[in-house]
Write a protein that holds these residues in place. Structure first.
Motif, PDB file in Angstrom:
ATOM      1  N   THR A  42       0.804  -1.221   0.000  1.00 33.49           N
ATOM      2  CA  THR A  42       0.000   0.000   0.000  1.00 33.49           C
ATOM      3  C   THR A  42       0.837   1.270   0.000  1.00 33.49           C
ATOM      4  N   GLY A 106      -6.266  -5.488   1.708  1.00 33.42           N
ATOM      5  CA  GLY A 106      -7.630  -5.098   1.384  1.00 33.42           C
ATOM      6  C   GLY A 106      -8.276  -4.294   2.499  1.00 33.42           C
ATOM      7  N   GLY A 107      -7.984  -4.660   3.757  1.00 30.35           N
ATOM      8  CA  GLY A 107      -8.527  -3.901   4.879  1.00 30.35           C
ATOM      9  C   GLY A 107      -7.982  -2.484   4.932  1.00 30.35           C
ATOM     10  N   GLN A 109      -6.863  -0.694   2.416  1.00 28.09           N
ATOM     11  CA  GLN A 109      -7.418   0.095   1.313  1.00 28.09           C
ATOM     12  C   GLN A 109      -8.910   0.348   1.477  1.00 28.09           C
ATOM     13  N   ALA A 110      -9.564  -0.418   2.367  1.00 25.96           N
ATOM     14  CA  ALA A 110     -10.990  -0.194   2.608  1.00 25.96           C
ATOM     15  C   ALA A 110     -11.242   0.959   3.571  1.00 25.96           C
ATOM     16  N   LYS A 113     -10.281   7.083   2.462  1.00 24.58           N
ATOM     17  CA  LYS A 113      -9.083   7.887   2.207  1.00 24.58           C
ATOM     18  C   LYS A 113      -9.144   9.238   2.904  1.00 24.58           C
ATOM     19  N   ALA A 138      -8.432  -1.120   9.794  1.00 19.61           N
ATOM     20  CA  ALA A 138      -8.197  -2.152   8.784  1.00 19.61           C
ATOM     21  C   ALA A 138      -8.299  -3.544   9.379  1.00 19.61           C
ATOM     22  N   ILE A 141     -11.937  -4.389   9.947  1.00 24.22           N
ATOM     23  CA  ILE A 141     -12.625  -4.703   8.697  1.00 24.22           C
ATOM     24  C   ILE A 141     -12.270  -6.112   8.204  1.00 24.22           C
ATOM     25  N   SER A 142     -11.003  -6.466   8.349  1.00 20.66           N
ATOM     26  CA  SER A 142     -10.525  -7.734   7.798  1.00 20.66           C
ATOM     27  C   SER A 142     -10.595  -8.896   8.793  1.00 20.66           C
ATOM     28  N   SER A 215     -22.351  -0.974   9.627  1.00 20.96           N
ATOM     29  CA  SER A 215     -22.103  -0.139   8.446  1.00 20.96           C
ATOM     30  C   SER A 215     -23.383   0.399   7.842  1.00 20.96           C
TER      31      SER A 215
END
Length: 216
Positions: A42, A106-107, A109-110, A113, A138, A141-142, A215
């Motif tokens: 990342t 992936g977490g 980048q989720a 930003k 992250a 999330i993951s 969410s």
């Protein structure tokens, strides 16, 4: 036929001990290296992203069984003599690092930003941004995917028997050969795996459901 007694059950428990030990070592070691892989995937450095992308592609695109063979027999080709325990631990650590690195990438980048941009505007350096803002979110999330991989890792330890490592499945095979009761022995082995993996699967499903609810 030899009956299945306390000695046979104790031998299975010894195999279970090594299954759990291998899982813990592979998951912790893979988690440490996997975090490094996720961070490298990342960053803005294109070389780091390409190298780690290739690393992930190799370990995700090849069977775990082959990876065990390569580590165990590959080190012997360069003159190093290591026992099955060390070879299997290395192989599982490398395998887990690739999968956990991609899951956590992936977490990362989720995470929205806007939070990273706000942290930059406040003057926070990279380490503080990742440690205090990005990584906690992250990992949350993951978490379901991480738990799912842990379940797969536990079951994957059965492949370690191919290089002579005696874990639960291999212990079951040995007991089966001694007692000539394969159905009974492997029913016990399967039940042990189920009692370990099923609660973890339920936990992962519960975490995923809670995250989906939060969410909304």
């Amino acid at each position: 036929m030899t009956p299945i007694g306390t000695n046979e059950l104790f031998f299975l428990m010894q195999g279970l001990k090594w299954t759990l030990a291998l899982t813990v070592i592979g998951f912790i070691g893979g988690g440490i290296f996997g975090l490094c892989v996720a961070l490298a995937r990342t960053v803005d450095n294109p070389i780091g992203r390409r190298v780690t992308a290739g690393y992930i592609a190799v370990f995700q695109g090849t069977p775990l069984l082959m990876q065990l063979f390569v580590v165990y027999y590959g080190v012997a080709l360069v003159g190093l003599d290591i026992d099955a325990w060390i070879a299997v631990a290395i192989a599982f650590t490398l395998h887990a690092s690739a999968f956990l690195g991609e899951i956590w990438r992936g977490g990362i980048q989720a995470v929205p930003k806007g939070q990273t941009e706000a942290a930059k505007a406040l003057g926070l350096h990279y380490v503080s941004r990742m440690k205090d803002i990005v990584l906690p979110q992250a990992f949350k999330i993951s978490l379901p995917a991480t738990i799912g991989f842990l379940v797969q890792l536990i079951k994957g330890t059965s492949l370690a028997a191919i290089v002579g490592f005696v874990e639960l499945s291999r212990a079951g095979q040995i007991v089966s050969n001694q007692t000539f009761k394969p159905l009974t022995v492997f029913a016990i082995v399967g039940l042990i795996y189920f009692l370990i993996c099923w609660p973890l699967s339920l936990w992962g499903a519960g975490v995923e459901k809670r995250l989906q609810t939060a969410s909304r």
